[in-house]
Design a protein around this motif. Structure first.
Motif, PDB file in Angstrom:
ATOM      1  N   SER A   1      30.231  32.709  27.165  1.00 10.96           N
ATOM      2  CA  SER A   1      31.419  32.684  28.007  1.00 10.96           C
ATOM      3  C   SER A   1      31.266  31.563  29.030  1.00 10.96           C
ATOM      4  O   SER A   1      30.296  31.539  29.785  1.00 10.96           O
ATOM      5  CB  SER A   1      31.585  34.026  28.728  1.00 10.96           C
TER       6      SER A   1
ATOM      7  N   SER B   1      35.283  32.879  30.615  1.00  8.81           N
ATOM      8  CA  SER B   1      36.275  32.785  29.543  1.00  8.81           C
ATOM      9  C   SER B   1      35.976  33.817  28.453  1.00  8.81           C
ATOM     10  O   SER B   1      34.862  34.302  28.316  1.00  8.81           O
ATOM     11  CB  SER B   1      36.284  31.371  28.946  1.00  8.81           C
TER      12      SER B   1
ATOM     13  N   ASN C   1      41.214  32.815  30.361  1.00  6.96           N
ATOM     14  CA  ASN C   1      40.414  33.039  31.554  1.00  6.96           C
ATOM     15  C   ASN C   1      40.892  34.332  32.211  1.00  6.96           C
ATOM     16  O   ASN C   1      41.754  34.291  33.091  1.00  6.96           O
ATOM     17  CB  ASN C   1      40.566  31.879  32.544  1.00  6.96           C
TER      18      ASN C   1
ATOM     19  N   HIS D   1      41.370  37.057  34.765  1.00  3.88           N
ATOM     20  CA  HIS D   1      41.229  36.883  36.216  1.00  3.88           C
ATOM     21  C   HIS D   1      41.231  38.234  36.918  1.00  3.88           C
ATOM     22  O   HIS D   1      42.123  39.050  36.681  1.00  3.88           O
ATOM     23  CB  HIS D   1      42.380  36.015  36.729  1.00  3.88           C
TER      24      HIS D   1
ATOM     25  N   TYR E   1      44.403  33.000  41.380  1.00  2.00           N
ATOM     26  CA  TYR E   1      44.092  32.366  40.098  1.00  2.00           C
ATOM     27  C   TYR E   1      43.845  30.867  40.289  1.00  2.00           C
ATOM     28  O   TYR E   1      42.875  30.308  39.766  1.00  2.00           O
ATOM     29  CB  TYR E   1      45.235  32.608  39.117  1.00  2.00           C
TER      30      TYR E   1
ATOM     31  N   ARG F   1      40.533  30.122  41.864  1.00  2.00           N
ATOM     32  CA  ARG F   1      39.413  30.271  40.925  1.00  2.00           C
ATOM     33  C   ARG F   1      39.447  29.238  39.802  1.00  2.00           C
ATOM     34  O   ARG F   1      38.444  28.659  39.437  1.00  2.00           O
ATOM     35  CB  ARG F   1      39.438  31.691  40.339  1.00  2.00           C
ATOM     36  N   TRP F   2      40.630  28.998  39.232  1.00  2.00           N
ATOM     37  CA  TRP F   2      40.742  28.191  38.017  1.00  2.00           C
ATOM     38  C   TRP F   2      41.518  26.888  38.198  1.00  2.00           C
ATOM     39  O   TRP F   2      41.736  26.155  37.223  1.00  2.00           O
ATOM     40  CB  TRP F   2      41.409  29.012  36.911  1.00  2.00           C
TER      41      TRP F   2
ATOM     42  N   GLU G   1      40.752  23.620  36.518  1.00  2.00           N
ATOM     43  CA  GLU G   1      41.023  23.525  35.086  1.00  2.00           C
ATOM     44  C   GLU G   1      42.517  23.484  34.765  1.00  2.00           C
ATOM     45  O   GLU G   1      42.936  22.851  33.795  1.00  2.00           O
ATOM     46  CB  GLU G   1      40.390  24.721  34.365  1.00  2.00           C
TER      47      GLU G   1
END
Length: 151
Positions: free
Chosen positions: A30, A34, A53, A55, A111, A114-115, A118
């Motif tokens: 992971s 992920s 992903n 969350h 979200y 955190r992400w 990306e």
């Protein structure tokens, strides 16, 4: 004339990268949390797989569609759930789409915190630093599902 819902289709490179990330998850690796999600196709009836992903926010787990109203979103609406897999661990879940935009703003902000590194490019200029009003305006473009893992 009705406007089509926002959907940013993955290009060739992103599709290949998704294939690698999904394969890693299937084999137990992971990347930063992920997982590979499987959801039954609304037309084909076959399981469709895509890396996601998951969350965590406020004690719940969510799936956010950064690319908008994608095929997995449409399949999830029809199927009402799916599976998350990392290696041999398979978690069957039900999914409930979040309709309350005020709740979605809080989830999207967390979200993106955190992400965002990306997925920011899919949010059309909206970032974790955006105002609540800007995030609220982005809510219709980014479906969010609360997932509940079955015991």
């Amino acid at each position: 004339m009705s406007q089509q819902p926002y959907y940013l289709r993955a290009g060739t490179f992103a599709q290949r990268l998704n294939g690698v990330v999904g394969s890693l998850a299937r084999h137990g690796v992971s990347l930063l949390g992920s997982a590979e999600m499987s959801v039954r196709g609304r037309r084909s009836g076959r399981l469709q797989r895509i890396p996601v992903n998951p969350h965590r926010h406020g004690g719940d787990r969510y799936l956010v569609s950064a690319r908008g109203h994608s095929q997995w979103v449409r399949n999830m609406r029809a199927a009402g759930g799916g599976e998350l897999k990392v290696g041999r661990r398979v978690h069957v879940f039900t999914a409930t789409e979040i309709a309350d935009d005020k709740q979605k703003v809080r989830i999207l902000r967390a979200y993106l915190k955190r992400w965002g590194w990306e997925v920011n490019q899919y949010f059309q200029g909206v970032t974790v630093k955006s105002t609540d009003a800007e995030l609220l305006a982005a809510c219709p473009d980014h479906p969010v599902f609360r997932i509940t893992v079955r015991s």
